[in-house]
Design a protein around this motif. Structure first.
Motif, mmCIF file in Angstrom:
data_model
loop_
_atom_site.group_PDB
_atom_site.id
_atom_site.type_symbol
_atom_site.label_atom_id
_atom_site.label_comp_id
_atom_site.label_asym_id
_atom_site.label_seq_id
_atom_site.Cartn_x
_atom_site.Cartn_y
_atom_site.Cartn_z
ATOM 1 N N ALA A 34 0.834 -1.200 0.000
ATOM 2 C CA ALA A 34 0.000 0.000 0.000
ATOM 3 C C ALA A 34 0.870 1.252 0.000
ATOM 4 O O ALA A 34 1.876 1.309 0.709
ATOM 5 N N SER A 36 0.988 5.254 0.814
ATOM 6 C CA SER A 36 0.362 6.389 1.477
ATOM 7 C C SER A 36 0.974 7.643 0.878
ATOM 8 O O SER A 36 2.093 8.022 1.219
ATOM 9 N N GLN A 56 2.148 -1.174 4.898
ATOM 10 C CA GLN A 56 1.283 -2.353 4.796
ATOM 11 C C GLN A 56 1.588 -3.146 3.531
ATOM 12 O O GLN A 56 1.687 -2.587 2.452
ATOM 13 N N ARG A 103 -6.570 -7.333 -3.342
ATOM 14 C CA ARG A 103 -6.770 -5.898 -3.070
ATOM 15 C C ARG A 103 -7.709 -5.648 -1.893
ATOM 16 O O ARG A 103 -7.384 -4.836 -1.018
ATOM 17 N N PRO A 104 -8.873 -6.307 -1.826
ATOM 18 C CA PRO A 104 -9.711 -6.110 -0.629
ATOM 19 C C PRO A 104 -9.002 -6.533 0.658
ATOM 20 O O PRO A 104 -9.182 -5.910 1.695
ATOM 21 N N CYS A 107 -6.903 -3.687 1.677
ATOM 22 C CA CYS A 107 -7.748 -2.577 2.124
ATOM 23 C C CYS A 107 -8.324 -2.820 3.511
ATOM 24 O O CYS A 107 -8.485 -1.887 4.295
ATOM 25 N N LEU A 110 -5.958 -1.716 6.071
ATOM 26 C CA LEU A 110 -5.916 -0.253 6.137
ATOM 27 C C LEU A 110 -7.141 0.279 6.874
ATOM 28 O O LEU A 110 -7.060 1.257 7.621
ATOM 29 N N GLY A 111 -8.288 -0.373 6.683
ATOM 30 C CA GLY A 111 -9.486 0.007 7.435
ATOM 31 C C GLY A 111 -9.292 -0.198 8.925
ATOM 32 O O GLY A 111 -9.730 0.610 9.749
ATOM 33 N N LEU A 136 -8.157 6.757 -0.095
ATOM 34 C CA LEU A 136 -8.590 5.530 0.564
ATOM 35 C C LEU A 136 -8.593 5.665 2.080
ATOM 36 O O LEU A 136 -9.582 5.344 2.741
ATOM 37 N N LEU A 137 -7.507 6.167 2.678
ATOM 38 C CA LEU A 137 -7.451 6.280 4.132
ATOM 39 C C LEU A 137 -8.440 7.308 4.666
ATOM 40 O O LEU A 137 -9.054 7.089 5.712
ATOM 41 N N LEU A 140 -11.878 5.677 4.450
ATOM 42 C CA LEU A 140 -12.006 4.669 5.507
ATOM 43 C C LEU A 140 -12.173 5.333 6.871
ATOM 44 O O LEU A 140 -12.924 4.840 7.722
#
Length: 189
Positions: A34, A36, A56, A103-104, A107, A110-111, A136-137, A140
């Motif tokens: 991932a 950032s 991550q 990918r999920p 994620c 990250l969630g 994304l962050l 979330l």
């Protein structure tokens, strides 16, 4: 090999010795990592340099040193960063079920990270709370905050499509410069 920023806006892949595994460690081969943009871009521009990038990672365990419950070939989430492979403590690995796509899976972790952040900041349900960015962050974070009952969310985001996504998740969305900097007691970036 891992990605290093060696000087402002200069990158290099650096060879890392493989080494032998100690008990409780696993060797991971990276499938996805991932990015950032906000945190990594600040390191790329402002240092400290040199520095490794990434945090991550979704990878496949290729070798383990007698770690119960983990098998070679198993997908895991860890904090290897932007590296082709590396060694992680097995008790820090999160196994990924076979039916969850790559990918999920990345994620989800990250969630979980944004959930920890929202718990630490812990805004009250009626407290005005800004979120910087609707990537994304940020999205979330909005998701986690609304699930905690926070209703007065403001997202600062330059991209109109991302602002629309933030609105769909229950936040008011603004362009940079529309929100005062000193109007909030807490906020998330």
């Amino acid at each position: 090999m891992h990605l290093r920023v060696t000087a402002p806006d200069e990158f290099a892949w650096v060879e890392a010795p493989a080494g032998s595994l100690r008990p409780g460690e696993a060797r991971i081969e990276t499938l996805l990592s991932a990015v950032s943009v906000a945190s990594e871009l600040s390191v790329v521009r402002d240092g400290p340099l040199p520095a490794r990038l990434g945090y991550q990672t979704l990878g496949r365990m290729v070798q383990t040193q007698a770690t119960p419950g983990l098998l070679p070939g198993q997908r895991v989430v860890c904090t290897l960063g932007h590296a082709a492979s590396g060694v992680c403590r097995a008790d820090h690995l999160i196994p990924v079920p076979d039916d969850v796509p790559d990918r999920p899976a990345l994620c989800v972790i990250l969630g979980e990270e944004t959930h920890k952040g929202t718990r630490k900041v812990a805004p009250a349900a009626g407290e005005p709370t800004p979120v910087a960015g609707a990537g994304l962050l940020g999205l979330l974070s909005v998701f986690n905050l609304t699930r905690r009952g926070v209703t007065q969310l403001s997202v600062r985001e330059p991209d109109p499509a991302r602002r629309a996504l933030a609105r769909r998740l229950g936040a008011a969305a603004y362009t940079p410069g529309e929100l005062p900097h000193d109007a909030f007691a807490v906020g998330l970036e």
